[in-house]
Scaffold this active site. Structure first.
Site, PDB file in Angstrom:
ATOM      1  N   GLY A  14       1.223  -1.164  -0.019  1.00  0.00           N
ATOM      2  CA  GLY A  14       0.146  -0.059  -0.037  1.00  0.00           C
ATOM      3  C   GLY A  14       0.810   1.238   0.107  1.00  0.00           C
ATOM      4  N   SER A  16       2.685   4.796   0.841  1.00  0.00           N
ATOM      5  CA  SER A  16       3.472   5.239   2.103  1.00  0.00           C
ATOM      6  C   SER A  16       2.131   5.851   3.067  1.00  0.00           C
ATOM      7  CB  SER A  16       4.166   6.348   1.614  1.00  0.00           C
ATOM      8  OG  SER A  16       4.870   6.687   2.728  1.00  0.00           O
ATOM      9  N   GLY A  19      -0.296   2.596   6.999  1.00  0.00           N
ATOM     10  CA  GLY A  19      -0.236   1.741   8.210  1.00  0.00           C
ATOM     11  C   GLY A  19       0.335   0.469   7.927  1.00  0.00           C
ATOM     12  N   LYS A  20       1.133   0.117   7.113  1.00  0.00           N
ATOM     13  CA  LYS A  20       1.851  -1.052   7.016  1.00  0.00           C
ATOM     14  C   LYS A  20       2.669  -1.611   8.150  1.00  0.00           C
ATOM     15  CE  LYS A  20       3.615   0.116   3.082  1.00  0.00           C
ATOM     16  NZ  LYS A  20       3.186   1.591   3.233  1.00  0.00           N
ATOM     17  N   SER A  88       5.535  -1.817  -2.045  1.00  0.00           N
ATOM     18  CA  SER A  88       5.948  -2.643  -3.172  1.00  0.00           C
ATOM     19  C   SER A  88       4.668  -2.640  -4.454  1.00  0.00           C
ATOM     20  CB  SER A  88       5.838  -3.898  -2.695  1.00  0.00           C
ATOM     21  OG  SER A  88       4.690  -4.425  -1.767  1.00  0.00           O
TER      22      SER A  88
HETATM   23  N1  LIG Z   1      -5.468   1.930  11.097  1.00  0.00           N
HETATM   24  C1  LIG Z   1      -4.847   3.221  11.339  1.00  0.00           C
HETATM   25  N2  LIG Z   1      -5.900   4.269  11.256  1.00  0.00           N
HETATM   26  C2  LIG Z   1      -5.283   5.410  11.724  1.00  0.00           C
HETATM   27  N3  LIG Z   1      -3.894   6.055  11.578  1.00  0.00           N
HETATM   28  C3  LIG Z   1      -3.078   4.787  11.326  1.00  0.00           C
HETATM   29  C4  LIG Z   1      -3.610   3.703  11.114  1.00  0.00           C
HETATM   30  N4  LIG Z   1      -2.259   2.921  10.923  1.00  0.00           N
HETATM   31  C5  LIG Z   1      -1.376   3.651  10.875  1.00  0.00           C
HETATM   32  N5  LIG Z   1      -1.858   5.140  11.183  1.00  0.00           N
HETATM   33  C6  LIG Z   1      -1.040   5.923  11.373  1.00  0.00           C
HETATM   34  O1  LIG Z   1      -0.401   6.404  10.035  1.00  0.00           O
HETATM   35  C7  LIG Z   1       0.968   6.960  10.343  1.00  0.00           C
HETATM   36  C8  LIG Z   1       1.590   5.784   9.153  1.00  0.00           C
HETATM   37  O2  LIG Z   1       1.568   4.484   9.739  1.00  0.00           O
HETATM   38  P1  LIG Z   1       2.751   3.540   9.238  1.00  0.00           P
HETATM   39  O3  LIG Z   1       4.096   4.160   9.540  1.00  0.00           O
HETATM   40  O4  LIG Z   1       2.327   2.451   9.852  1.00  0.00           O
HETATM   41  O5  LIG Z   1       2.575   3.610   7.809  1.00  0.00           O
HETATM   42  P2  LIG Z   1       3.370   2.972   6.547  1.00  0.00           P
HETATM   43  O6  LIG Z   1       2.365   2.132   5.520  1.00  0.00           O
HETATM   44  O7  LIG Z   1       4.512   1.992   7.202  1.00  0.00           O
HETATM   45  O8  LIG Z   1       4.252   4.070   5.660  1.00  0.00           O
HETATM   46  P3  LIG Z   1       5.488   3.867   4.959  1.00  0.00           P
HETATM   47  O9  LIG Z   1       5.406   3.226   3.690  1.00  0.00           O
HETATM   48  O10 LIG Z   1       5.886   5.390   4.513  1.00  0.00           O
HETATM   49  O11 LIG Z   1       6.529   3.430   5.953  1.00  0.00           O
HETATM   50  C9  LIG Z   1       0.989   6.876  11.707  1.00  0.00           C
HETATM   51  O12 LIG Z   1       1.387   7.978  12.289  1.00  0.00           O
HETATM   52  C10 LIG Z   1       0.347   5.616  12.176  1.00  0.00           C
HETATM   53  O13 LIG Z   1       0.122   5.941  13.702  1.00  0.00           O
END
Ligand SMILES: Nc1ncnc2c1ncn2[C@@H]1O[C@H](COP(=O)(O)OP(=O)(O)OP(=O)(O)O)[C@@H](O)[C@H]1O
Ligand SMILES: [Mg+2]
Length: 234
Positions: A14, A16, A19-20, A88
């Site tokens: 998904g 950036s 929330g991954k 990805s």
């Molecule tokens: N289900 C959710 N509902 C609301 N906010 C969320 C949720 N999951 C994650 N977040 C918030 O969204 C932001 C991004 O989350 P996260 O770092 O897990 O994303 P990511 O997909 O890993 O991003 P990246 O690809 O940039 O690493 C964080 O501030 C997190 O607290």
């Protein structure tokens, strides 16, 4: 590959900030509860080791995906629960990796772009929109969503706990997780039931039945104390 392999790869894809990583960490913590060997392959944490010096063209992104897939494959066939958190963006490459790994659970973490721009926990959307990052997936480069993921999570409306529950349900349906493991993990209660304070808090009500209730509540305190002593926290 051994017929009683217990490994699997949950591949969180998904854009950036969807929330991954949050989901990967949540799932990993619960799999640890049931004694699973777990590895998180978070693309933001292992680049130095696996693709130092590699750039950000489409071909290079494909290379990064394939390396993640290969490591996932090695770990999965050795009974590890693998959680990949990676944008990805390429559907065909994810499909190749699915075939390579076999025990593969694709989780599409989706969220409207406007919401992601608001979240922007890394500040990367701001930099992409101002032109500082030229090739940004979902802004100036396409993200290709999965056609038939095992799980889709809409993180604008679903919490990490709700998303996690959907992933555990898929693992259960695929028999990558046993019902006994699922009971310990929380059976849909997010593990809250396991902490046991509900029972312990049910103090004897003064008056009718209070005397009778006391031994039970003492037993509950003993259970609670032994759980604390064994180090289990919720
Ligand atoms: N289900 C959710 N509902 C609301 N906010 C969320 C949720 N999951 C994650 N977040 C918030 O969204 C932001 C991004 O989350 P996260 O770092 O897990 O994303 P990511 O997909 O890993 O991003 P990246 O690809 O940039 O690493 C964080 O501030 C997190 O607290
Ligand atoms: Mg992340």
């Amino acid at each position: 590959m051994s017929h009683n392999n217990t490994g699997f790869t949950v591949w969180l894809t998904g854009m950036s900030c969807t929330g991954k990583s949050s989901l990967a960490n949540y799932i990993a913590a619960r799999l640890h509860q049931v004694g699973r060997n777990v590895e998180i392959l978070d693309e933001n944490a292992i680049g130095e080791e696996l693709w130092a010096g590699i750039g950000d063209t489409k071909d290079e992104r494909v290379t990064v995906m394939r390396r993640l897939g290969f490591v996932g494959h090695l770990l999965t066939r050795n009974n590890i629960a693998v959680l990949v958190a990676s944008i990805s963006p390429y559907k065909a490459v994810r499909e190749d990796i699915r075939r390579q790994i076999g025990r593969f659970v694709e989780v599409y973490v989706d969220c409207p772009t406007e919401q992601l721009i608001q979240r922007d926990s890394s500040g990367r959307y701001r930099r992409a929109l101002s032109g500082e990052i030229p090739n940004f997936i979902g802004i100036t480069e396409p993200y290709e969503p999965p056609g038939a993921p095992e799980v889709t999570i809409h993180s604008n409306g679903e919490s990490v706990e709700e998303g996690g529950r959907k992933i555990f349900q898929a693992l259960l349906d695929l028999r990558y997780l046993t019902t006994d493991e699922w009971k310990v993990i929380g059976g849909g209660e997010g593990g809250r039931r396991k902490a046991g304070p509900k029972t312990a808090k049910r103090r004897p009500v003064p008056g009718k039945g209070s005397r009778k209730a006391r031994p039970a509540s003492r037993a509950a305190r003993v259970v609670k104390a032994s759980k604390k002593a064994s180090g289990r926290r919720s």
